[in-house]
Scaffold this active site. Sequence first.
Site, short mmCIF file in Angstrom:
data_model
loop_
_atom_site.label_atom_id
_atom_site.label_comp_id
_atom_site.label_asym_id
_atom_site.label_seq_id
_atom_site.Cartn_x
_atom_site.Cartn_y
_atom_site.Cartn_z
N SER A 43 0.82 -1.22 0.00
CA SER A 43 0.00 0.00 0.00
C SER A 43 0.85 1.27 0.00
O SER A 43 0.31 2.36 -0.08
CB SER A 43 -0.96 0.00 1.19
OG SER A 43 -0.26 -0.04 2.41
N GLU B 287 7.04 -0.83 10.03
CA GLU B 287 6.73 -2.17 10.54
C GLU B 287 6.24 -2.11 12.00
O GLU B 287 6.59 -2.94 12.83
CB GLU B 287 7.93 -3.11 10.41
CG GLU B 287 8.46 -3.24 8.99
CD GLU B 287 7.51 -3.91 8.01
OE1 GLU B 287 6.48 -4.46 8.45
OE2 GLU B 287 7.79 -3.87 6.80
#
EC number: 2.7.1.21
Length: 189
Positions: free
Chosen positions: A13, A86
């Site tokens: 994304s 992350e």
Amino acid sequence: MAQLYYKYGTMNSGKTIEILKVAHNYEEQGKPVVIMTSALDTRDGFGIVSSRIGMRREAIPISNDMDIFTFIAQLEEKPYCVLIDESQFLSKQNVYDLARVVDELNVPVMAFGLKNDFQNNLFEGSKHLLLLADKIDEIKTICQYCSKKATMVLRTENGKPVYEGDQIQIGGNETYIPVCRKHYFNPEI
């Protein structure tokens, strides 16, 4: 007033590209930033944020027991922003440290990551970011099989969908696929 931002999206994304773009914009104005990433993500090397289009930068690796607040507080030069890649892999304590960076040091924090895993459960870091973030934004992409918005991540092994197993398995395009709900349950593999 600084805020804690949580920006989540499925695989592919553009989360890491967004981090690199934000860092570039701050640094173009002479404003230093700190880029951090989970120590668990070693796909492109330890302490590296790397986008799928090839852009990459060094980052401070975050272990589950790292005291992020103290690390940021003790920097010689106060950053204008802390960027986290992350973030789904962060521990509960890591996320609470990020909230302290915002509240006590008045430094904005932007955390980017997946919201849910391949079994549609929240990651620990995602869960606590959803609870503590001042602003929550979805970074959108489309399903690999149709033009609907991808909201889930499908894990595959040898071309077959996988719905059971360990929550964390570091992979890339070859293992995880962004999909809509329909194609999560009925993938066109």
